[in-house]
Design an enzyme around this catalytic site. Sequence first.
Site, short mmCIF file in Angstrom:
data_model
loop_
_atom_site.label_atom_id
_atom_site.label_comp_id
_atom_site.label_asym_id
_atom_site.label_seq_id
_atom_site.Cartn_x
_atom_site.Cartn_y
_atom_site.Cartn_z
N ASN A 1 0.85 -1.20 0.00
CA ASN A 1 0.00 0.00 0.00
C ASN A 1 0.88 1.24 0.00
O ASN A 1 1.98 1.23 0.54
CB ASN A 1 -0.82 0.06 1.29
CG ASN A 1 -2.13 -0.71 1.19
OD1 ASN A 1 -2.60 -1.06 0.11
ND2 ASN A 1 -2.73 -0.97 2.34
N ALA B 1 -6.86 -11.10 2.61
CA ALA B 1 -6.52 -12.12 3.61
C ALA B 1 -6.48 -11.48 4.99
O ALA B 1 -6.24 -10.27 5.11
CB ALA B 1 -5.15 -12.72 3.30
N LYS C 1 -4.98 2.76 -6.56
CA LYS C 1 -5.15 2.02 -5.29
C LYS C 1 -4.91 2.96 -4.12
O LYS C 1 -5.63 2.91 -3.10
CB LYS C 1 -4.17 0.84 -5.27
CG LYS C 1 -4.12 0.05 -3.97
CD LYS C 1 -5.24 -0.95 -3.90
CE LYS C 1 -5.47 -1.65 -2.58
NZ LYS C 1 -4.42 -1.94 -1.70
N ASN D 1 -15.34 -1.29 6.57
CA ASN D 1 -15.31 -0.58 5.28
C ASN D 1 -16.71 -0.25 4.76
O ASN D 1 -16.95 0.83 4.23
CB ASN D 1 -14.58 -1.43 4.22
CG ASN D 1 -13.11 -1.58 4.54
OD1 ASN D 1 -12.61 -0.99 5.50
ND2 ASN D 1 -12.41 -2.37 3.75
O1 KPL Z 1 -6.45 -2.00 0.85
C1 KPL Z 1 -7.28 -1.91 1.74
C2 KPL Z 1 -6.75 -1.80 3.13
O2 KPL Z 1 -7.48 -2.09 4.07
O3 KPL Z 1 -5.58 -1.43 3.24
C3 KPL Z 1 -8.75 -1.81 1.42
C4 KPL Z 1 -8.92 -1.78 -0.09
C5 KPL Z 1 -9.32 -0.57 2.03
C6 KPL Z 1 -9.51 -3.03 1.87
O4 KPL Z 1 -9.64 -3.14 3.25
#
Ligand code: KPL
Length: 306
Positions: free
Chosen positions: A103, A129, A185, A203
Amino acid sequence: MKIVIIGAGAMGSLFGGRLAQAGEEVWLLDVWEEHVAAIRAHGLTLVDTAAETSIRLNATTQADAVGQADLVIIFVKAYATQAAARTAAGLLGPATTVLTLQNGLGNAETLAKVLGAERVAVGTTAMGATLLGPGRIKCGGHGPTHIGSFSGGATPRLHDIATIFTRAGIPTVVDNNANALVWGKLIINVGINAITALTGIPNGQVMANAETRELVRLAVAEAEAVARASGISLPAADYFDQVAAVAQATRDNRSSMLQDVTHRRRTEIDAINGAIVAAGQRLGIPTPVNETLTLLVKTLEKTYLV
Ligand code: KPL
Protein backbone atom coordinates in the site's frame (compact mmCIF):
# COMPACT_ATOMS: atom_id res chain seq x y z
CA MET A 1 10.89 -20.19 -9.80
CA LYS A 2 12.54 -19.41 -6.47
CA ILE A 3 10.36 -16.79 -4.80
CA VAL A 4 11.24 -14.95 -1.59
CA ILE A 5 8.52 -12.98 0.16
CA ILE A 6 9.74 -10.25 2.49
CA GLY A 7 6.96 -9.50 4.95
CA ALA A 8 4.86 -12.56 5.76
CA GLY A 9 1.78 -10.86 7.18
CA ALA A 10 -1.66 -11.84 5.91
CA MET A 11 -1.08 -10.96 2.24
CA GLY A 12 2.54 -12.12 2.07
CA SER A 13 1.60 -15.45 3.60
CA LEU A 14 -1.42 -15.83 1.30
CA PHE A 15 0.71 -15.27 -1.80
CA GLY A 16 3.43 -17.54 -0.42
CA GLY A 17 0.95 -20.28 0.42
CA ARG A 18 -0.75 -20.22 -2.98
CA LEU A 19 2.57 -20.16 -4.86
CA ALA A 20 4.00 -23.02 -2.78
CA GLN A 21 0.79 -25.03 -3.36
CA ALA A 22 1.36 -24.55 -7.09
CA GLY A 23 4.82 -26.11 -6.78
CA GLU A 24 7.07 -23.02 -6.66
CA GLU A 25 10.01 -22.88 -4.27
CA VAL A 26 8.83 -20.26 -1.75
CA TRP A 27 10.61 -18.68 1.17
CA LEU A 28 8.77 -16.50 3.67
CA LEU A 29 11.06 -14.02 5.40
CA ASP A 30 9.70 -12.21 8.44
CA VAL A 31 10.85 -10.85 11.78
CA TRP A 32 7.83 -12.35 13.62
CA GLU A 33 9.44 -15.38 15.27
CA GLU A 34 6.22 -17.10 16.46
CA HIS A 35 4.72 -17.02 12.96
CA VAL A 36 7.90 -18.40 11.39
CA ALA A 37 8.20 -21.10 14.10
CA ALA A 38 4.55 -22.16 13.64
CA ILE A 39 5.00 -22.47 9.85
CA ARG A 40 8.19 -24.47 10.28
CA ALA A 41 6.56 -26.80 12.79
CA HIS A 42 3.09 -27.34 11.25
CA GLY A 43 3.10 -25.70 7.81
CA LEU A 44 1.09 -22.61 6.85
CA THR A 45 -2.66 -23.07 7.35
CA LEU A 46 -4.91 -21.33 4.81
CA VAL A 47 -8.51 -21.17 5.98
CA ASP A 48 -11.02 -20.86 3.15
CA THR A 49 -14.83 -21.02 3.24
CA ALA A 50 -14.65 -24.54 1.84
CA ALA A 51 -11.61 -26.01 3.58
CA GLU A 52 -8.57 -25.65 5.77
CA THR A 53 -5.30 -26.53 4.04
CA SER A 54 -1.88 -26.94 5.54
CA ILE A 55 0.97 -26.04 3.18
CA ARG A 56 4.64 -26.87 3.62
CA LEU A 57 7.01 -24.04 2.68
CA ASN A 58 10.25 -22.49 3.87
CA ALA A 59 10.02 -19.80 6.51
CA THR A 60 12.84 -17.98 8.25
CA THR A 61 13.79 -14.83 10.14
CA GLN A 62 17.33 -15.01 8.69
CA ALA A 63 17.85 -13.52 5.23
CA ASP A 64 21.28 -15.12 4.90
CA ALA A 65 19.66 -18.58 5.07
CA VAL A 66 17.78 -17.96 1.82
CA GLY A 67 20.28 -17.54 -1.02
CA GLN A 68 19.66 -16.03 -4.44
CA ALA A 69 16.07 -15.48 -5.59
CA ASP A 70 14.46 -15.25 -9.04
CA LEU A 71 11.66 -13.11 -7.65
CA VAL A 72 11.46 -11.12 -4.41
CA ILE A 73 8.00 -9.88 -3.43
CA ILE A 74 7.87 -7.02 -0.93
CA PHE A 75 4.85 -7.06 1.37
CA VAL A 76 6.16 -5.16 4.40
CA LYS A 77 4.41 -2.01 5.66
CA ALA A 78 5.42 1.11 3.71
CA TYR A 79 7.57 2.48 6.56
CA ALA A 80 9.70 -0.70 6.50
CA THR A 81 10.49 -0.56 2.76
CA GLN A 82 13.97 0.89 3.19
CA ALA A 83 15.01 -2.00 5.46
CA ALA A 84 13.32 -4.51 3.11
CA ALA A 85 15.30 -3.05 0.19
CA ARG A 86 18.56 -3.67 2.06
CA THR A 87 17.45 -7.25 2.77
CA ALA A 88 16.47 -7.75 -0.88
CA ALA A 89 19.90 -6.52 -1.98
CA GLY A 90 21.41 -9.64 -0.40
CA LEU A 91 19.10 -11.93 -2.42
CA LEU A 92 19.82 -10.62 -5.90
CA GLY A 93 21.09 -12.64 -8.83
CA PRO A 94 21.76 -11.26 -12.33
CA ALA A 95 18.06 -11.32 -13.35
CA THR A 96 16.17 -11.07 -10.07
CA THR A 97 12.93 -9.09 -10.19
CA VAL A 98 11.77 -7.25 -7.07
CA LEU A 99 8.01 -6.70 -7.02
CA THR A 100 6.25 -4.37 -4.59
CA LEU A 101 2.57 -5.09 -3.89
CA GLN A 102 2.45 -2.75 -0.89
CA ASN A 103 0.00 0.00 0.00
CA GLY A 104 0.98 3.64 -0.36
CA LEU A 105 3.17 5.89 -2.46
CA GLY A 106 6.96 5.85 -2.71
CA ASN A 107 7.73 2.15 -2.16
CA ALA A 108 8.95 1.47 -5.70
CA GLU A 109 11.06 4.64 -5.62
CA THR A 110 12.73 3.49 -2.38
CA LEU A 111 13.42 0.02 -3.84
CA ALA A 112 14.73 1.51 -7.10
CA LYS A 113 17.24 3.71 -5.28
CA VAL A 114 18.76 0.74 -3.49
CA LEU A 115 18.35 -2.01 -6.10
CA GLY A 116 18.28 -0.24 -9.48
CA ALA A 117 15.06 0.82 -11.23
CA GLU A 118 15.29 -1.72 -14.04
CA ARG A 119 14.70 -4.73 -11.77
CA VAL A 120 11.80 -3.18 -9.85
CA ALA A 121 8.19 -4.06 -10.68
CA VAL A 122 5.09 -2.49 -9.13
CA GLY A 123 1.64 -3.86 -8.72
CA THR A 124 -1.68 -3.80 -7.00
CA THR A 125 -3.74 -6.69 -5.79
CA ALA A 126 -7.37 -7.06 -4.85
CA MET A 127 -6.76 -10.43 -3.19
CA GLY A 128 -7.70 -10.32 0.49
CA ALA A 129 -6.52 -12.12 3.61
CA THR A 130 -6.64 -11.80 7.38
CA LEU A 131 -4.07 -13.05 9.84
CA LEU A 132 -5.78 -15.34 12.37
CA GLY A 133 -2.68 -16.04 14.44
CA PRO A 134 0.82 -17.52 14.09
CA GLY A 135 0.85 -19.77 11.02
CA ARG A 136 -2.88 -19.25 10.24
CA ILE A 137 -4.36 -17.08 7.48
CA LYS A 138 -7.98 -16.61 6.46
CA CYS A 139 -8.45 -16.11 2.71
CA GLY A 140 -10.60 -13.06 1.88
CA GLY A 141 -11.57 -11.38 -1.39
CA HIS A 142 -10.48 -12.87 -4.70
CA GLY A 143 -9.79 -9.94 -7.04
CA PRO A 144 -7.28 -9.32 -9.83
CA THR A 145 -3.59 -8.51 -9.50
CA HIS A 146 -1.86 -6.13 -11.93
CA ILE A 147 1.90 -5.93 -12.30
CA GLY A 148 4.14 -3.78 -14.46
CA SER A 149 7.62 -2.42 -14.86
CA PHE A 150 8.47 0.56 -12.62
CA SER A 151 10.95 2.12 -15.04
CA GLY A 152 8.91 1.35 -18.15
CA GLY A 153 11.87 -0.75 -19.33
CA ALA A 154 12.29 -4.49 -19.69
CA THR A 155 11.95 -5.71 -16.11
CA PRO A 156 12.97 -9.38 -16.14
CA ARG A 157 10.34 -12.13 -16.40
CA LEU A 158 7.15 -10.06 -15.89
CA HIS A 159 5.07 -12.29 -18.15
CA ASP A 160 6.42 -15.47 -16.54
CA ILE A 161 5.56 -14.04 -13.13
CA ALA A 162 1.98 -13.26 -14.26
CA THR A 163 1.62 -16.81 -15.62
CA ILE A 164 2.96 -18.40 -12.43
CA PHE A 165 0.70 -16.25 -10.22
CA THR A 166 -2.36 -17.02 -12.33
CA ARG A 167 -1.63 -20.75 -12.26
CA ALA A 168 -1.38 -20.49 -8.47
CA GLY A 169 -4.91 -19.02 -8.21
CA ILE A 170 -3.82 -15.37 -8.15
CA PRO A 171 -5.24 -14.04 -11.45
CA THR A 172 -2.60 -11.60 -12.73
CA VAL A 173 -2.12 -9.42 -15.78
CA VAL A 174 0.86 -7.38 -16.95
CA ASP A 175 -0.08 -3.74 -17.25
CA ASN A 176 1.96 -1.00 -18.94
CA ASN A 177 0.42 1.63 -16.73
CA ALA A 178 1.22 0.02 -13.36
CA ASN A 179 2.34 3.30 -11.74
CA ALA A 180 -1.08 4.80 -12.45
CA LEU A 181 -2.69 1.70 -10.93
CA VAL A 182 -0.64 2.28 -7.78
CA TRP A 183 -2.06 5.82 -7.66
CA GLY A 184 -5.56 4.45 -8.19
CA LYS A 185 -5.15 2.02 -5.29
CA LEU A 186 -3.61 4.83 -3.22
CA ILE A 187 -6.72 6.99 -3.70
CA ILE A 188 -8.95 4.12 -2.55
CA ASN A 189 -6.82 3.78 0.59
CA VAL A 190 -6.98 7.59 1.02
CA GLY A 191 -10.78 7.31 1.02
CA ILE A 192 -11.14 4.34 3.37
CA ASN A 193 -8.18 3.68 5.65
CA ALA A 194 -7.78 6.75 7.88
CA ILE A 195 -11.53 7.26 8.25
CA THR A 196 -12.10 3.67 9.35
CA ALA A 197 -9.06 3.80 11.67
CA LEU A 198 -10.36 6.96 13.38
CA THR A 199 -13.97 5.83 13.69
CA GLY A 200 -13.60 2.06 14.17
CA ILE A 201 -16.18 1.27 11.49
CA PRO A 202 -15.86 -1.56 8.93
CA ASN A 203 -15.31 -0.58 5.28
CA GLY A 204 -18.98 -1.02 4.35
CA GLN A 205 -20.14 1.70 6.73
CA VAL A 206 -17.87 4.40 5.31
CA MET A 207 -20.30 5.26 2.49
CA ALA A 208 -23.46 4.35 4.41
CA ASN A 209 -22.90 7.13 6.91
CA ALA A 210 -23.52 10.71 5.64
CA GLU A 211 -20.66 12.32 7.61
CA THR A 212 -17.97 9.81 6.66
CA ARG A 213 -19.24 9.77 3.05
CA GLU A 214 -18.65 13.54 2.91
CA LEU A 215 -15.14 13.09 4.34
CA VAL A 216 -14.42 10.47 1.65
CA ARG A 217 -15.67 12.85 -1.05
CA LEU A 218 -13.39 15.67 0.12
CA ALA A 219 -10.28 13.52 0.76
CA VAL A 220 -10.63 11.74 -2.59
CA ALA A 221 -11.18 14.99 -4.53
CA GLU A 222 -7.94 16.39 -3.08
CA ALA A 223 -6.06 13.20 -3.99
CA GLU A 224 -7.45 13.22 -7.54
CA ALA A 225 -6.31 16.85 -7.95
CA VAL A 226 -2.81 15.96 -6.73
CA ALA A 227 -2.66 12.93 -9.06
CA ARG A 228 -3.70 15.04 -12.05
CA ALA A 229 -1.14 17.75 -11.21
CA SER A 230 1.53 15.01 -10.93
CA GLY A 231 0.78 14.02 -14.52
CA ILE A 232 -0.84 10.68 -13.62
CA SER A 233 -3.57 9.53 -15.96
CA LEU A 234 -5.73 7.68 -13.48
CA PRO A 235 -7.24 4.42 -14.70
CA ALA A 236 -10.78 5.33 -13.54
CA ALA A 237 -12.78 8.51 -14.14
CA ASP A 238 -14.33 8.96 -10.69
CA TYR A 239 -12.65 7.75 -7.51
CA PHE A 240 -15.59 8.57 -5.26
CA ASP A 241 -17.48 5.83 -7.15
CA GLN A 242 -14.42 3.57 -6.99
CA VAL A 243 -14.20 3.96 -3.21
CA ALA A 244 -17.94 3.23 -2.97
CA ALA A 245 -17.48 0.04 -5.01
CA VAL A 246 -14.46 -1.17 -2.97
CA ALA A 247 -16.14 -0.28 0.34
CA GLN A 248 -19.17 -2.34 -0.74
CA ALA A 249 -17.07 -5.27 -2.04
CA THR A 250 -15.08 -5.35 1.24
CA ARG A 251 -17.97 -4.26 3.48
CA ASP A 252 -17.25 -6.65 6.35
CA ASN A 253 -13.48 -5.99 6.30
CA ARG A 254 -11.71 -3.89 8.85
CA SER A 255 -9.21 -1.86 6.83
CA SER A 256 -5.51 -2.53 7.35
CA MET A 257 -5.17 0.82 9.14
CA LEU A 258 -8.05 0.04 11.49
CA GLN A 259 -6.35 -3.29 12.24
CA ASP A 260 -3.08 -1.45 12.88
CA VAL A 261 -4.60 0.94 15.42
CA THR A 262 -6.62 -1.86 17.03
CA HIS A 263 -3.39 -3.82 17.58
CA ARG A 264 -1.55 -0.64 18.62
CA ARG A 265 0.85 -0.83 15.68
CA ARG A 266 2.36 1.97 13.64
CA THR A 267 0.16 2.80 10.63
CA GLU A 268 0.90 3.57 6.98
CA ILE A 269 -0.62 7.07 7.25
CA ASP A 270 2.56 8.81 5.98
CA ALA A 271 2.53 6.75 2.75
CA ILE A 272 -1.24 7.23 2.19
CA ASN A 273 -2.96 10.50 3.25
CA GLY A 274 0.42 11.94 4.28
CA ALA A 275 1.80 11.27 0.79
CA ILE A 276 -1.06 13.28 -0.72
CA VAL A 277 -0.27 16.17 1.66
CA ALA A 278 3.46 16.06 0.81
CA ALA A 279 2.82 15.93 -2.95
CA GLY A 280 0.19 18.70 -2.62
CA GLN A 281 2.74 20.92 -0.85
CA ARG A 282 5.29 20.35 -3.61
CA LEU A 283 2.72 21.14 -6.31
CA GLY A 284 0.95 24.02 -4.55
CA ILE A 285 -2.35 22.15 -4.19
CA PRO A 286 -4.20 22.56 -0.88
CA THR A 287 -5.05 19.29 0.87
CA PRO A 288 -6.66 20.36 4.19
CA VAL A 289 -8.80 17.24 4.65
CA ASN A 290 -5.91 14.84 4.08
CA GLU A 291 -3.77 16.96 6.38
CA THR A 292 -6.38 16.79 9.14
CA LEU A 293 -6.83 13.02 8.73
CA THR A 294 -3.04 12.58 8.84
CA LEU A 295 -2.68 14.68 12.00
CA LEU A 296 -5.53 12.84 13.72
CA VAL A 297 -4.14 9.39 12.93
CA LYS A 298 -0.69 10.49 14.11
CA THR A 299 -2.22 11.81 17.34
CA LEU A 300 -3.98 8.46 17.83
CA GLU A 301 -0.72 6.55 17.21
CA LYS A 302 1.00 8.69 19.86
CA THR A 303 -1.45 7.47 22.50
CA TYR A 304 0.01 3.97 22.25
CA LEU A 305 3.40 4.09 20.48
CA VAL A 306 6.40 4.72 22.72
O1 KPL B 1 -6.45 -2.00 0.85
C1 KPL B 1 -7.28 -1.91 1.74
C2 KPL B 1 -6.75 -1.80 3.13
O2 KPL B 1 -7.48 -2.09 4.07
O3 KPL B 1 -5.58 -1.43 3.24
C3 KPL B 1 -8.75 -1.81 1.42
C4 KPL B 1 -8.92 -1.78 -0.09
C5 KPL B 1 -9.32 -0.57 2.03
C6 KPL B 1 -9.51 -3.03 1.87
O4 KPL B 1 -9.64 -3.14 3.25
